[in-house]
Design a protein around this motif. Structure first.
Motif, PDB file in Angstrom:
ATOM      1  N   PRO A  60       0.729  -1.084   0.125  1.00 49.54           N
ATOM      2  CA  PRO A  60      -0.025   0.153  -0.099  1.00 49.54           C
ATOM      3  C   PRO A  60       0.880   1.145  -0.136  1.00 49.54           C
ATOM      4  N   SER A  61       0.341   2.263  -0.564  1.00 53.42           N
ATOM      5  CA  SER A  61       1.309   3.679  -0.496  1.00 53.42           C
ATOM      6  C   SER A  61       0.990   4.244   0.851  1.00 53.42           C
ATOM      7  N   SER A  62      -0.108   4.034   1.514  1.00 52.53           N
ATOM      8  CA  SER A  62      -0.532   4.457   2.943  1.00 52.53           C
ATOM      9  C   SER A  62      -1.576   3.734   3.547  1.00 52.53           C
ATOM     10  N   GLY A  63      -1.580   3.569   4.764  1.00 52.09           N
ATOM     11  CA  GLY A  63      -2.676   2.923   5.460  1.00 52.09           C
ATOM     12  C   GLY A  63      -2.013   1.654   6.023  1.00 52.09           C
ATOM     13  N   ARG A  64      -2.947   0.806   6.733  1.00 52.23           N
ATOM     14  CA  ARG A  64      -2.637  -0.445   7.605  1.00 52.23           C
ATOM     15  C   ARG A  64      -3.656  -1.474   6.955  1.00 52.23           C
ATOM     16  N   ILE A  65      -2.992  -2.660   7.302  1.00 53.54           N
ATOM     17  CA  ILE A  65      -3.768  -3.925   6.970  1.00 53.54           C
ATOM     18  C   ILE A  65      -3.378  -4.703   8.257  1.00 53.54           C
ATOM     19  N   LEU A  66      -4.627  -5.275   8.799  1.00 57.78           N
ATOM     20  CA  LEU A  66      -4.506  -6.173   9.996  1.00 57.78           C
ATOM     21  C   LEU A  66      -5.226  -7.543   9.885  1.00 57.78           C
ATOM     22  N   ILE A  67      -4.462  -8.416  10.232  1.00 56.46           N
ATOM     23  CA  ILE A  67      -5.239  -9.824  10.114  1.00 56.46           C
ATOM     24  C   ILE A  67      -5.185 -10.570  11.325  1.00 56.46           C
ATOM     25  N   GLY A  68      -6.436 -11.072  12.109  1.00 56.65           N
ATOM     26  CA  GLY A  68      -6.263 -11.545  13.276  1.00 56.65           C
ATOM     27  C   GLY A  68      -5.834 -10.402  14.395  1.00 56.65           C
ATOM     28  N   GLY A  69      -5.837  -9.172  14.038  1.00 53.04           N
ATOM     29  CA  GLY A  69      -5.704  -8.416  15.179  1.00 53.04           C
ATOM     30  C   GLY A  69      -4.042  -7.850  15.097  1.00 53.04           C
ATOM     31  N   ARG A  70      -3.262  -8.563  14.085  1.00 51.89           N
ATOM     32  CA  ARG A  70      -1.793  -8.080  14.059  1.00 51.89           C
ATOM     33  C   ARG A  70      -1.787  -7.232  12.686  1.00 51.89           C
ATOM     34  N   ASP A  71      -0.658  -6.067  12.817  1.00 50.78           N
ATOM     35  CA  ASP A  71      -0.484  -5.682  11.826  1.00 50.78           C
ATOM     36  C   ASP A  71       0.239  -6.172  10.594  1.00 50.78           C
ATOM     37  N   MET A  72      -0.282  -6.500   9.388  1.00 52.47           N
ATOM     38  CA  MET A  72       0.553  -7.145   8.544  1.00 52.47           C
ATOM     39  C   MET A  72       1.227  -6.265   7.319  1.00 52.47           C
ATOM     40  N   THR A  73       1.053  -5.087   7.577  1.00 52.14           N
ATOM     41  CA  THR A  73       1.455  -4.166   6.576  1.00 52.14           C
ATOM     42  C   THR A  73       2.888  -4.369   6.338  1.00 52.14           C
ATOM     43  N   GLY A  74       3.362  -4.721   5.234  1.00 55.92           N
ATOM     44  CA  GLY A  74       5.070  -4.882   4.870  1.00 55.92           C
ATOM     45  C   GLY A  74       5.380  -6.359   5.373  1.00 55.92           C
ATOM     46  N   VAL A  75       4.298  -7.114   5.906  1.00 55.59           N
ATOM     47  CA  VAL A  75       4.927  -8.522   6.279  1.00 55.59           C
ATOM     48  C   VAL A  75       4.751  -9.352   4.947  1.00 55.59           C
ATOM     49  N   PRO A  76       5.920 -10.372   4.717  1.00 58.61           N
ATOM     50  CA  PRO A  76       5.633 -10.975   3.542  1.00 58.61           C
ATOM     51  C   PRO A  76       4.628 -11.868   3.253  1.00 58.61           C
ATOM     52  N   PRO A  77       3.911 -12.296   2.174  1.00 60.83           N
ATOM     53  CA  PRO A  77       2.753 -13.064   2.084  1.00 60.83           C
ATOM     54  C   PRO A  77       2.757 -14.355   2.855  1.00 60.83           C
ATOM     55  N   LYS A  78       3.773 -15.207   2.740  1.00 62.67           N
ATOM     56  CA  LYS A  78       4.018 -16.262   3.704  1.00 62.67           C
ATOM     57  C   LYS A  78       3.883 -16.411   4.890  1.00 62.67           C
ATOM     58  N   ASP A  79       3.910 -15.220   5.772  1.00 64.69           N
ATOM     59  CA  ASP A  79       3.875 -15.178   6.904  1.00 64.69           C
ATOM     60  C   ASP A  79       2.484 -14.255   7.425  1.00 64.69           C
ATOM     61  N   ARG A  80       1.560 -14.113   6.532  1.00 68.27           N
ATOM     62  CA  ARG A  80       0.320 -13.288   6.782  1.00 68.27           C
ATOM     63  C   ARG A  80      -1.023 -14.550   7.192  1.00 68.27           C
ATOM     64  N   ASP A  81      -0.717 -15.752   7.117  1.00 68.40           N
ATOM     65  CA  ASP A  81      -1.835 -16.522   7.698  1.00 68.40           C
ATOM     66  C   ASP A  81      -2.886 -16.536   6.738  1.00 68.40           C
ATOM     67  N   ILE A  82      -2.688 -16.452   5.331  1.00 67.52           N
ATOM     68  CA  ILE A  82      -3.725 -16.473   4.449  1.00 67.52           C
ATOM     69  C   ILE A  82      -3.347 -17.671   3.424  1.00 67.52           C
ATOM     70  N   ALA A  83      -4.435 -17.853   2.659  1.00 72.27           N
ATOM     71  CA  ALA A  83      -4.317 -18.821   1.443  1.00 72.27           C
ATOM     72  C   ALA A  83      -5.121 -18.149   0.389  1.00 72.27           C
ATOM     73  N   MET A  84      -4.441 -18.146  -1.016  1.00 69.13           N
ATOM     74  CA  MET A  84      -5.054 -17.632  -1.962  1.00 69.13           C
ATOM     75  C   MET A  84      -5.239 -18.411  -3.306  1.00 69.13           C
ATOM     76  N   VAL A  85      -6.514 -18.291  -3.756  1.00 63.06           N
ATOM     77  CA  VAL A  85      -6.859 -19.269  -5.044  1.00 63.06           C
ATOM     78  C   VAL A  85      -6.928 -18.104  -6.179  1.00 63.06           C
ATOM     79  N   PHE A  86      -6.211 -18.396  -7.225  1.00 61.95           N
ATOM     80  CA  PHE A  86      -6.095 -17.648  -8.441  1.00 61.95           C
ATOM     81  C   PHE A  86      -7.012 -17.866  -9.489  1.00 61.95           C
ATOM     82  N   GLN A  87      -7.196 -17.076 -10.246  1.00 60.78           N
ATOM     83  CA  GLN A  87      -8.027 -17.362 -11.595  1.00 60.78           C
ATOM     84  C   GLN A  87      -7.177 -18.375 -12.398  1.00 60.78           C
TER      85      GLN A  87
END
Length: 372
Positions: A60-87
Motif C-alpha cells: 500500500p502507498s499508505s494505511g494499514r492491514i491487520l489480520i487477526g488483530g496483527r499489523d501485517m503491513t509490510g509482512v511477506p505473504p507467506k507470514d500473513r496466515d492467508i491462502a489464495m486461490v487464483f484465476q
C-alpha cells in the motif's frame, strides 16, 4: 469500523497509487470471523489491487492491514496466515494432484503424517480423492480449480482470498463450482474475501457485498439490501441482470400528496410516491431518476396492487430463457425492460398490457446520482 481484535481482517485508510495514478483511495474495511465478503465492480475499479494488498503481493502507498488483530503491513505473504486461490490455478505441471496439494505443507516442515491426514480430509471434501495420482494436464478446468482450492484448504489459514477463481470455466462449471464454494463456506465457517466482476456470482455467494467504483467502496451490505436499496445509480445499474430501468422525471408536491411526474406519449404520467421512504427532505420540482427493477415490470397474469400503474406498451425485443421472457418495451423516446411469464403471447409491435409495480422503486437525484 469494527475494532481490529473483533475482526479477522481490518483495513485502515488504505490507499494505493501506481506512479501518479490513484488506484485505491482511503479504504476502510473490516470483516468478522466467518464472513464471506465479495468485492465486486467493473474492470479497473481496484478490487484485485485491494486483494493483492491484503495478500501482501502489493505494498500500500499508505494505511494499514491487520489480520487477526496483527499489523501485517509490510509482512511477506507467506507470514500473513492467508491462502489464495487464483484465476489461473497456478498448479505445478510436473507434480501429481497429491503433491500439488501438499507441497506447501512440505515446504513449511509438516510431517508426512500431517500431510497425509490433510490430503485425505481435503480431497474427500472436494471429491478429488480419485484424482490424486494424475497431473494437472490430465484434469478438466473444474478439477484443476478443485485442486487449487485443496492446496489452499490444507493450510487452514485465518483468511482465504479468491481472485476471480471461476472466470476460466464454462457456464455450467461456474454454477457447479459456485455451489461448491458456498458449501465449503457453510461447512468450514471460513473467513473469505472473494473478487469478481460477475454480480450474479457476488449475489449468490456473499454474506456481504462491497461494490467498488473508481478505487473506493461505494456501498457495502448484505446482498439483498444492496439489491433493494442501492445508494446511487451506479450500484443500481451494476447490480442486477437485466439492469434496473431508469426513467427521468421530477418531484411534484401538492399539499400532502407526493408524486413523480414523467413525460409519456406527449402527456405527463403521475407516479404516486407517498409510500416511498425518502432519505431526508425533497423539494417540489427536484429533477429525479425513477429506478424500477425489470421483475416489477410484468404482464396481465400478475395480481394488481395499490402501488401499481397499468399501461399498454409496445414490445421491441423479446428474449426467453425458458422460465421467463425478457421484453424490451418502448417507453416514450426510450425503452424499459420487463420480465414476463412464458405463458404470455408477446408479439413485436403489438401493444402489450403491462403492469409496473412501484412498491420496490428507487428514486435518485438526477444531478448527483444519489438515492433520495
Amino acid at each position: 469500523m469494527a475494532e481490529p481484535d473483533q475482526s479477522v481482517l481490518a483495513i485502515e485508510k488504505l490507499s494505493k497509487s501506481f506512479q501518479n495514478t490513484a488506484v485505491l483511495t482511503n479504504i476502510d474495511l473490516a470483516i468478522a470471523e466467518g464472513s464471506f465478503l465479495v468485492l465486486v465492480g467493473p474492470s479497473g475499479c481496484g478490487k484485485s489491487t485491494l486483494l493483492n494488498c491484503i495478500a501482501g503481493l502489493e505494498e500500500p502507498s499508505s494505511g494499514r492491514i491487520l489480520i487477526g488483530g496483527r499489523d501485517m503491513t509490510g509482512v511477506p505473504p507467506k507470514d500473513r496466515d492467508i491462502a489464495m486461490v487464483f484465476q489461473s490455478y497456478a498448479l505445478y505441471p510436473r507434480m501429481s494432484v497429491a503433491k500439488n496439494i501438499t507441497f506447501g505443507m512440505q515446504v513449511r516442515g509438516a510431517t508426512r503424517a500431517e500431510q497425509k491426514s490433510a490430503l485425505e480430509r481435503v480431497s474427500g471434501m472436494l471429491k478429488i480423492d480419485h484424482l490424486l495420482e494424475r497431473r494437472p494436464a490430465q484434469l478438466s478446468g473444474g478439477q484443476r480449480q478443485r485442486v487449487a482450492m485443496g492446496r489452499a484448504l490444507v493450510r487452514e489459514p485465518r483468511l482465504f482470498l479468491f481472485d476471480e477463481p471461476l472466470s476460466n470455466l464454462d457456464a455450467k462449471l461456474r454454477v457447479e463450482m459456485r455451489a461448491e464454494i458456498k458449501r465449503l463456506h457453510q461447512r468450514l465457517g471460513a473467513s473469505i474475501v472473494y473478487v469478481t466482476h460477475d454480480q450474479t456470482e457476488a449475489m449468490s455467494l456473499a454474506t456481504e457485498v462491497a461494490v467498488m467504483e473508481g478505487g473506493i467502496i461505494v456501498q457495502r451490505g448484505p446482498p439483498q439490501e444492496v439489491y433493494d436499496y442501492p445508494v446511487n445509480t451506479f450500484v443500481a445499474g451494476f447490480i442486477g441482470s437485466p439492469a434496473m430501468n431508469f426513467i427521468e422525471g421530477h418531484i411534484r408536491k401538492d399539499g400532502g400528496a407526493v408524486r413523480i411526474e414523467i413525460p409519456f406519449d406527449g402527456k405527463t404520467m403521475a407516479v404516486p410516491a407517498e409510500h416511498y421512504p425518502f432519505v431526508g427532505s425533497t423539494e417540489d420540482g427536484t429533477k429525479v431518476i425513477l429506478g424500477i427493477r425489470p421483475e416489477y415490470v410484468t404482464g396481465r397474469d400478475r395480481a394488481s396492487g395499490d402501488e401499481e400503474v397499468s399501461l399498454e406498451l409496445v414490445p421491441t425485443l423479446v428474449e426467453t430463457n425458458g422460465f421467463d421472457q425478457h421484453v424490451n418495451l418502448a417507453f416514450g423516446p426510450a425503452e424499459i425492460s420487463g420480465r414476463f411469464s412464458p405463458r404470455e403471447q408477446i408479439e413485436i409491435g403489438t401493444p402489450l398490457p403491462t403492469r409496473i409495480d412501484l412498491s420496490q422503486m428507487s428514486v435518485f437525484d438526477r444531478k448527483t446520482g444519489m438515492r433520495l
